[in-house]
Write an enzyme that holds these catalytic residues in place. Structure first.
Site, PDB file in Angstrom:
ATOM      1  N   GLU A 177      -6.391   1.701  -3.590  1.00  0.00           N
ATOM      2  CA  GLU A 177      -5.453   0.651  -3.972  1.00  0.00           C
ATOM      3  C   GLU A 177      -5.814   0.164  -5.370  1.00  0.00           C
ATOM      4  O   GLU A 177      -6.886   0.467  -5.887  1.00  0.00           O
ATOM      5  CB  GLU A 177      -5.506  -0.515  -2.983  1.00  0.00           C
ATOM      6  CG  GLU A 177      -6.824  -1.255  -2.956  1.00  0.00           C
ATOM      7  CD  GLU A 177      -6.745  -2.563  -2.167  1.00  0.00           C
ATOM      8  OE1 GLU A 177      -5.637  -3.024  -1.858  1.00  0.00           O
ATOM      9  OE2 GLU A 177      -7.820  -3.120  -1.892  1.00  0.00           O
ATOM     10  N   LYS A 236       0.816  -1.222   0.000  1.00  0.00           N
ATOM     11  CA  LYS A 236       0.000   0.000   0.000  1.00  0.00           C
ATOM     12  C   LYS A 236       0.850   1.273   0.000  1.00  0.00           C
ATOM     13  O   LYS A 236       0.503   2.246  -0.663  1.00  0.00           O
ATOM     14  CB  LYS A 236      -0.968   0.008   1.182  1.00  0.00           C
ATOM     15  CG  LYS A 236      -2.127  -0.972   1.008  1.00  0.00           C
ATOM     16  CD  LYS A 236      -3.194  -0.742   2.053  1.00  0.00           C
ATOM     17  CE  LYS A 236      -4.115  -1.932   2.196  1.00  0.00           C
ATOM     18  NZ  LYS A 236      -5.141  -2.025   1.175  1.00  0.00           N
TER      19      LYS A 236
HETATM   20  P1  ADP Z   1      -8.151  -3.692   1.972  1.00  0.00           P
HETATM   21  O1  ADP Z   1      -6.995  -3.805   1.055  1.00  0.00           O
HETATM   22  O2  ADP Z   1      -7.874  -4.279   3.328  1.00  0.00           O
HETATM   23  O3  ADP Z   1      -9.442  -4.166   1.370  1.00  0.00           O
HETATM   24  P2  ADP Z   1      -8.700  -0.889   1.318  1.00  0.00           P
HETATM   25  O4  ADP Z   1      -7.639   0.109   1.428  1.00  0.00           O
HETATM   26  O5  ADP Z   1      -9.079  -1.366  -0.037  1.00  0.00           O
HETATM   27  O6  ADP Z   1      -8.336  -2.134   2.270  1.00  0.00           O
HETATM   28  O7  ADP Z   1     -10.001  -0.337   2.050  1.00  0.00           O
HETATM   29  C1  ADP Z   1     -11.165  -1.121   2.234  1.00  0.00           C
HETATM   30  C2  ADP Z   1     -12.318  -0.249   2.693  1.00  0.00           C
HETATM   31  O8  ADP Z   1     -11.957   0.463   3.878  1.00  0.00           O
HETATM   32  C3  ADP Z   1     -12.734   0.818   1.709  1.00  0.00           C
HETATM   33  O9  ADP Z   1     -13.664   0.353   0.766  1.00  0.00           O
HETATM   34  C4  ADP Z   1     -13.351   1.875   2.632  1.00  0.00           C
HETATM   35  O10 ADP Z   1     -14.670   1.466   2.970  1.00  0.00           O
HETATM   36  C5  ADP Z   1     -12.500   1.773   3.877  1.00  0.00           C
HETATM   37  N1  ADP Z   1     -11.372   2.782   3.899  1.00  0.00           N
HETATM   38  C6  ADP Z   1     -10.086   2.569   3.551  1.00  0.00           C
HETATM   39  N2  ADP Z   1      -9.341   3.687   3.711  1.00  0.00           N
HETATM   40  C7  ADP Z   1     -10.164   4.639   4.182  1.00  0.00           C
HETATM   41  C8  ADP Z   1     -10.008   6.018   4.557  1.00  0.00           C
HETATM   42  N3  ADP Z   1      -8.827   6.648   4.490  1.00  0.00           N
HETATM   43  N4  ADP Z   1     -11.096   6.679   5.005  1.00  0.00           N
HETATM   44  C9  ADP Z   1     -12.299   6.071   5.105  1.00  0.00           C
HETATM   45  N5  ADP Z   1     -12.513   4.797   4.778  1.00  0.00           N
HETATM   46  C10 ADP Z   1     -11.482   4.062   4.311  1.00  0.00           C
END
Ligand code: ADP
Length: 657
Positions: A288, A116
């Site tokens: 991501e 990330k």
């Molecule tokens: P993973 O790789 O564990 O799935 P992500 O970075 O894709 O994590 O985030 C998954 C979910 O977490 C997103 O769809 C959103 O709902 C929430 N999320 C992630 N980062 C943030 C942020 N900075 N602010 C608010 N919600 C977030």
């Protein structure tokens, strides 16, 4: 073009890839674990090879075995699906070094986007809007607190190696940051062997909107519009749609252009997804990039008419993308609902067992079902609990929603718990219908999960008419001159059990049902043996899923349910004399709600616990399930230890009284 491809996956996605390979005239090789010998993907493929025992670590995650089977079967290429090894750059590298083509991006693109911190830096350099935050590894709590002052609260603590929502925490102040930092680091180290943590601003009430891209090996990249996946439970998507009702065309255009820029920056070839969160003012931020086919890809296929698996295969074989950006048209609306083997009324506890009855809705130009099961298939503890994906398409969001609702109402799954009434409740929710939601939607609207609502009042009248019709049809077959008079009452102990006199009379094939003096015309071509009743009652179409109970019928229709006792008038006179069934008292025991591995026992003999306290954690279907006390009490006996395998209903521990 390839002659033969191996699909390094199972379940619905393996079946999905095989379907497209077939239409392209490519032969397919399935791999399967000992558990999956009878699975649908095995039956669908031209060849199938057993890869090892049931646990994924010994089968679907065994790179050496998969490479050996790909060579031995003469496969030209390997499609990884999603999950398992699809985002492991070592897997892509192992396939390529065996002289076989990996149907996905290069190993370098996978590893650049897999971390990330690294991917956020690359995104920023490519001019992509990222969440404000600190783009380095945060070394310790003191440094974290200092950085937090710059970013401002609330903020998100994230693991660089994270995925699946693990190692992610929100902090509203420095106390929460100190606590959350350590917890996130520990969780990341335990799950990914990498405890690196970074911080970014927590975006309040965001929507999750992602852009599908396609790149080839010659530097051409296009995007296929967006998907909105804001309906999530614990960061797991449940309902996805394309397009998003929230985006205006300028924002859509900018997001698409940035996604393409990022893909170009990592020389991306294949299908991929750039995920963004979007705040209430339409500011969007890169989250991501997923370097694989997404679970929710069918909604994009519906609105664009482009087969993403076909594109992935063509690109991997060295073809150029034959479409320009201007050729991509998005028409209509598509919505996908993920059907899971889980019980929404018991905190979404995964459910295992055999699908002893299973009937999917009829597919058409506007209804698609991607599933990996058939009647008789088993949902085991070893893999994730996704049964299928049901996707509806329509000229507008309203039309697509109506079609999805209708298809859900005739989807029959029996033998395990499932989330179909819950999905119906979500898409019937007023805020969902108005597209007024954020990623907090399920927590705001369905915090307690969901159990079908009891049919009452005039709705109960409709349920009673349906039940009487079914019963009369069955009785008339045995005795064509039977009176078809019944006394019907709710079997539910909590509702008022006022019996209603009901009489069914026939008008050719249709019926008039007299429910306590109200005459309801009922038209249906239902015949005994079918577990779905489709009927027009008093001018309105209804679908019911039927289940016989001891002395009557349970009916579910959409989000409503009624358990009915159906008696003839003479049975009814005697019914009052029947002894009531005493339920055994199980409150002294904590039973295993499903088969699985006991990973943690949180109490010991002599401990005093309160209602809601954590007692144990059982792992099944890739998920940890916390079992909590449903009463106050003292633990008298512990029957299992962490590491033990549990069968369903085994007594894990006992209270003293
Ligand atoms: P993973 O790789 O564990 O799935 P992500 O970075 O894709 O994590 O985030 C998954 C979910 O977490 C997103 O769809 C959103 O709902 C929430 N999320 C992630 N980062 C943030 C942020 N900075 N602010 C608010 N919600 C977030």
């Amino acid at each position: 073009m390839f002659n033969k491809i191996l699909i390094a996956n199972r379940g619905e996605i393996a079946c999905r890839v095989i379907k497209t390979a077939k239409t392209m005239g490519i032969s397919t090789v399935a791999i399967f674990s000992e558990q999956d010998a009878m699975a649908l993907h095995v039956a669908m493929a031209d060849e199938a090879v057993c890869i090892g025992p049931a646990p994924a670590s010994e089968s679907y995650l065994n790179t050496d075995n998969i490479v050996a089977i790909a060579k031995q079967t003469g496969s030209d290429a390997v499609h990884p699906g999603y999950g398992f090894l699809s985002e492991k750059s070592e897997f892509a590298a192992a396939i390529e070094s065996a002289g076989i083509i990996f149907i996905g991006p290069s190993k370098d693109a996978i590893s650049a986007m897999g971390d990330k911190i690294r991917s956020k830096k690359i995104a920023e350099d490519a001019g992509v809007s990222t969440v404000p935050g600190y783009l380095g590894v945060v070394e310790g709590i003191t440094e974290a607190i200092k950085i937090a002052e710059d970013i401002g609260y609330p903020l998100m603590i994230k693991a660089s190696a994270g995925g699946g929502g693990k190692g992610m925490r929100i902090a509203h102040n420095s106390a929460e940051l100190s606590e959350g930092f350590q917890l996130a680091a520990n969780e990341a180290l335990a799950s990914f062997g990498d405890g690196r943590i970074f911080l970014e601003k927590y975006i309040e009430k965001p929507r999750h909107i992602e852009i599908q891209i396609l790149g080839d090996k010659y530097g051409n990249v296009i995007h296929l519009g967006e998907r909105e996946c804001s309906i999530q439970r614990r960061h797991q998507k449940i309902i996805e749609e394309a397009p998003s009702a929230f985006l205006d065309s300028d924002t859509r255009g900018e997001m698409g252009a940035q996604a393409v820029a990022l893909a170009k920056a990592v020389k991306y070839s294949s299908a991929g997804t750039v995920e963004f969160i979007v705040d209430e003012k339409s500011n969007f931020y890169f989250l991501e990039m997923n370097t694989r086919l997404q679970v929710e890809h069918p909604v994009t296929e519906f609105v664009t008419g482009i087969d993403l698996v076909e594109q992935m295969i063509r690109i991997a074989s060295g073809e150029k993308i034959s479409l320009g950006q201007e050729d991509v048209r998005c028409d209509g609306w598509a919505i996908e609902a993920r059907v899971y083997a889980e019980d929404p009324s018991r905190n979404f506890l995964p459910s295992t067992g055999r699908l002893n009855q299973y009937k999917e809705p009829v597919t058409s130009d506007s209804i698609r079902i991607d599933s990996g099961v058939i009647e008789g298939s088993e949902i085991s503890i070893f893999y994730d609990p996704l049964i299928s994906k049901l996707i509806a398409f329509g000229s507008s969001r309203e039309v697509a929603l109506e079609k999805l609702k209708k298809a859900l109402s005739v989807y029959l799954i029996r033998g395990i718990a499932h989330n179909i009434p819950f999905l119906t409740a979500v898409i019937s929710n007023k805020r969902f219908a108005e597209a007024d939601f954020s990623t907090d939607f399920l927590a705001e609207e369905f915090l307690e999960g969901f159990a079908p609502e009891k049919a009452i009042g005039s709705r109960m009248g409709i349920f009673i008419a349906a039940a009487a019709f079914v019963r009369a049809k069955i009785d008339s077959r045995v005795n064509p001159v039977a009176s078809n008079s019944y006394i019907i009452q709710s079997a539910d102990l909590e509702s008022e059990k006022i019996p209603v006199e009901v009489e069914v009379s026939w008008d050719s094939c249709n019926a008039i049902v007299n429910v306590g003096g109200s005459f309801l015309p009922l038209e249906s071509d239902w015949s005994p043996g079918s577990a779905i009743l489709q009927a027009n009652i008093n001018g309105v179409d209804h679908n019911f899923v039927l289940k016989e109970n001891e002395i009557g019928l349970s009916l579910t229709s959409g989000i409503y349910r009624a358990d009915l006792i159906i008696l003839t008038p003479s049975q009814s006179r005697l019914y009052g004399y029947m002894p009531a069934n005493e339920e055994p008292d199980l409150t002294r025991y904590l039973l295993a709600p499903m088969p699985g591995l006991l990973v943690r026992l949180s109490v010991d003999v002599g401990d005093v616990v309160k209602d809601g306290d954590e007692l144990a954690v059982v792992e099944a279907m890739k998920m940890e399930n916390v079992l909590r006390s449903e009463r106050d009490g003292t633990i008298a006996k512990v029957n299992f230890l962490p590491g033990d395998h549990l069968e369903v209903d085994q007594v894990i521990l006992e209270y003293d009284e």
